[in-house]
Scaffold this active site. Structure first.
Site, PDB file in Angstrom:
ATOM      1  N   SER A   9      12.169  12.212  26.455  1.00 13.59           N
ATOM      2  CA  SER A   9      12.455  11.111  27.313  1.00 13.59           C
ATOM      3  C   SER A   9      12.108  11.301  29.030  1.00 13.59           C
ATOM      4  CB  SER A   9      13.593  11.771  28.362  1.00 13.59           C
ATOM      5  OG  SER A   9      14.034  11.079  29.164  1.00 13.59           O
ATOM      6  N   HIS A  34      12.044   7.813  24.928  1.00 14.42           N
ATOM      7  CA  HIS A  34      13.435   7.342  25.291  1.00 14.42           C
ATOM      8  C   HIS A  34      12.849   7.183  26.812  1.00 14.42           C
ATOM      9  CE1 HIS A  34      18.037   8.158  25.271  1.00 14.42           C
ATOM     10  NE2 HIS A  34      17.257   8.557  26.824  1.00 14.42           N
ATOM     11  N   ASP A  36      14.493   5.824  30.580  1.00 13.85           N
ATOM     12  CA  ASP A  36      16.195   6.254  30.907  1.00 13.85           C
ATOM     13  C   ASP A  36      15.883   5.119  31.856  1.00 13.85           C
ATOM     14  OD1 ASP A  36      15.493   9.210  29.957  1.00 13.85           O
ATOM     15  OD2 ASP A  36      17.528   8.255  30.011  1.00 13.85           O
ATOM     16  N   MET A  38      18.711   3.724  35.405  1.00  9.10           N
ATOM     17  CA  MET A  38      19.366   3.931  36.217  1.00  9.10           C
ATOM     18  C   MET A  38      19.660   3.666  36.810  1.00  9.10           C
ATOM     19  SD  MET A  38      19.107   8.262  36.150  1.00  9.10           S
ATOM     20  CE  MET A  38      18.709   9.638  34.893  1.00  9.10           C
ATOM     21  N   HIS A  67      17.703   3.679  27.261  1.00  7.16           N
ATOM     22  CA  HIS A  67      18.747   4.488  27.544  1.00  7.16           C
ATOM     23  C   HIS A  67      19.387   3.501  29.030  1.00  7.16           C
ATOM     24  CE1 HIS A  67      21.537   7.936  28.090  1.00  7.16           C
ATOM     25  NE2 HIS A  67      22.512   7.000  28.138  1.00  7.16           N
ATOM     26  N   MET A  69      21.900   3.366  31.406  1.00  2.00           N
ATOM     27  CA  MET A  69      23.041   3.399  32.747  1.00  2.00           C
ATOM     28  C   MET A  69      22.975   3.282  33.451  1.00  2.00           C
ATOM     29  SD  MET A  69      21.750   7.994  32.429  1.00  2.00           S
ATOM     30  CE  MET A  69      20.096   6.980  31.131  1.00  2.00           C
ATOM     31  N   MET A 139      26.010  11.813  23.968  1.00  2.00           N
ATOM     32  CA  MET A 139      25.137  12.797  25.361  1.00  2.00           C
ATOM     33  C   MET A 139      25.966  13.777  25.409  1.00  2.00           C
ATOM     34  SD  MET A 139      23.360  10.991  27.245  1.00  2.00           S
ATOM     35  CE  MET A 139      23.059  11.610  28.654  1.00  2.00           C
ATOM     36  N   PHE A 145      20.496  12.444  35.314  1.00  2.35           N
ATOM     37  CA  PHE A 145      19.927  13.205  35.432  1.00  2.35           C
ATOM     38  C   PHE A 145      19.075  14.630  34.610  1.00  2.35           C
ATOM     39  CE2 PHE A 145      19.546  13.051  40.373  1.00  2.35           C
ATOM     40  CZ  PHE A 145      21.204  12.642  39.886  1.00  2.35           C
ATOM     41  N   GLY A 146      17.850  14.779  34.163  1.00  7.71           N
ATOM     42  CA  GLY A 146      17.240  15.926  33.504  1.00  7.71           C
ATOM     43  C   GLY A 146      17.730  17.048  33.734  1.00  7.71           C
ATOM     44  N   GLY A 147      17.034  17.803  33.004  1.00  3.30           N
ATOM     45  CA  GLY A 147      16.723  19.876  33.552  1.00  3.30           C
ATOM     46  C   GLY A 147      18.398  20.417  33.884  1.00  3.30           C
ATOM     47  N   ASP A 173      21.543  13.541  23.435  1.00  3.43           N
ATOM     48  CA  ASP A 173      20.488  13.337  24.664  1.00  3.43           C
ATOM     49  C   ASP A 173      21.003  14.347  25.933  1.00  3.43           C
ATOM     50  OD1 ASP A 173      19.588  10.479  26.618  1.00  3.43           O
ATOM     51  OD2 ASP A 173      19.045  12.678  27.239  1.00  3.43           O
ATOM     52  N   GLY A 174      19.727  15.381  25.868  1.00  2.00           N
ATOM     53  CA  GLY A 174      20.289  15.960  27.231  1.00  2.00           C
ATOM     54  C   GLY A 174      19.881  17.729  26.866  1.00  2.00           C
ATOM     55  N   SER A 197      12.263  19.731  28.044  1.00  2.00           N
ATOM     56  CA  SER A 197      11.453  21.046  26.807  1.00  2.00           C
ATOM     57  C   SER A 197      10.100  20.486  25.694  1.00  2.00           C
ATOM     58  CB  SER A 197      12.256  21.041  25.973  1.00  2.00           C
ATOM     59  OG  SER A 197      13.069  19.445  25.334  1.00  2.00           O
TER      60      SER A 197
HETATM   61  O1  LIG Z   1      19.683  10.519  29.802  1.00  2.00           O
HETATM   62  C1  LIG Z   1      19.668  11.238  30.162  1.00  2.00           C
HETATM   63  C2  LIG Z   1      19.761  11.994  31.582  1.00  2.00           C
HETATM   64  O2  LIG Z   1      20.871  10.585  32.093  1.00  2.00           O
HETATM   65  C3  LIG Z   1      18.085  12.006  29.677  1.00  2.00           C
HETATM   66  O3  LIG Z   1      17.194  10.997  28.921  1.00  2.00           O
HETATM   67  C4  LIG Z   1      18.213  13.953  29.498  1.00  2.00           C
HETATM   68  O4  LIG Z   1      19.085  14.236  30.644  1.00  2.00           O
HETATM   69  C5  LIG Z   1      17.015  13.712  28.885  1.00  2.00           C
HETATM   70  O5  LIG Z   1      16.267  15.002  30.084  1.00  2.00           O
HETATM   71  P1  LIG Z   1      16.268  16.273  29.255  1.00  2.00           P
HETATM   72  O6  LIG Z   1      15.866  16.992  28.262  1.00  2.00           O
HETATM   73  O7  LIG Z   1      15.267  17.018  30.717  1.00  2.00           O
HETATM   74  O8  LIG Z   1      17.973  16.755  29.521  1.00  2.00           O
HETATM   75 CO   LIG Z   2      18.408   9.714  28.074  1.00  2.00          CO
END
Ligand SMILES: O=C(CO)[C@H](O)[C@H](O)COP(=O)(O)O
Ligand SMILES: [Co+2]
Length: 224
Positions: A9, A34, A36, A38, A67, A69, A139, A145-147, A173-174, A197
């Site tokens: 991502s 990937h 994202d 938003m 993706h 959103m 999901m 948000f990532g992380g 994903d996530g 990661s």
């Molecule tokens: O869809 C997403 C968040 O809405 C991202 O694709 C997902 O969070 C990937 O990031 P991470 O691996 O850091 O969680």
């Molecule tokens: Co995503």
């Protein structure tokens, strides 16, 4: 048997160097990228849209896993197709008529994915949706948000889908990382999205290879 697909991502990358970051992941063995998207309405965050995807398209042959959103999934299909998207994954929570959105995506020459938020039961995707879609995205964090921390309880949905649809692409994903991949792989997911990661890894090739091996090993239990 669906093969392992690893999809970094780019949400987790240094957007000031998007081309270099994206191509680095492909060089390290990523199958898909990937992306994202938003809109600040479906989720409380804004990231990118068709103009960015259009700029990135000529930089790589990689499959663009978009993706979406967004609050109005049908609205962006043509723009993303023209920008070079390959998979258009929308959220089932954003439409009353997922089947017509799937048909619209196919009409524009893209593969259709349908995403479920953690709170959406897998039953929402069973039947027509899972039979018409090319992929279901489970999901494992709240979108936006990532992380975030991986929600292991969500992968039971992937197992339900894998048992019913042995040939369906199932994406997670996530929060996917070396310490969370096992439960997703064992539940039958074959498309692994990872942002933090992978972009934070000193050796992303090693992480991608580990993800791929875990998925291929787990998929053997579903050989038909
Ligand atoms: O869809 C997403 C968040 O809405 C991202 O694709 C997902 O969070 C990937 O990031 P991470 O691996 O850091 O969680
Ligand atoms: Co995503």
């Amino acid at each position: 048997m669906p093969k392992a697909i690893i999809a970094p991502s780019v949400l987790a990358c240094d957007f000031a160097n998007l081309q270099a970051e994206a191509t680095r992941m492909v060089k390290n063995g990523a199958d898909w990228l990937h992306l994202d998207v938003m809109d600040g309405h479906f989720v409380p965050n804004i990231t990118m849209g068709a103009p960015i995807i259009k700029c990135l398209r000529p930089c790589t042959e990689a499959f663009f896993d978009c993706h979406m959103m967004v609050a109005d999934p049908a609205r962006w299909v043509e723009d993303i197709a023209q920008a070079g998207g390959n998979m258009y994954t929308f959220h089932i929570e954003a439409t009353k008529d997922p089947v017509s959105v799937i048909h619209l995506i196919h009409k524009h020459g893209m593969k259709a994915g349908v995403a479920l938020k953690p709170g959406t039961p897998v039953e929402a995707a069973l039947g027509d949706v899972a039979e018409l879609a090319d992929m279901i995205l489970i999901m494992t964090v709240e979108p936006g948000f990532g992380g975030q921390k991986y929600k292991e309880e969500c992968v039971a949905k992937a197992l339900t889908l894998r048992q019913r649809y042995p040939h369906l692409d199932i994406e997670v994903d996530g929060g996917l990382a070396l310490d969370t991949i096992d439960s997703s792989a064992q539940a039958g997911a074959n498309v692994i999205v990872a942002g933090t990661s992978l972009f934070g890894a000193p050796n992303p090739h090693e992480v991608i290879t580990t993800f791929r091996n875990k998925v291929n090993e787990a998929q053997k239990q579903w050989i038909q």
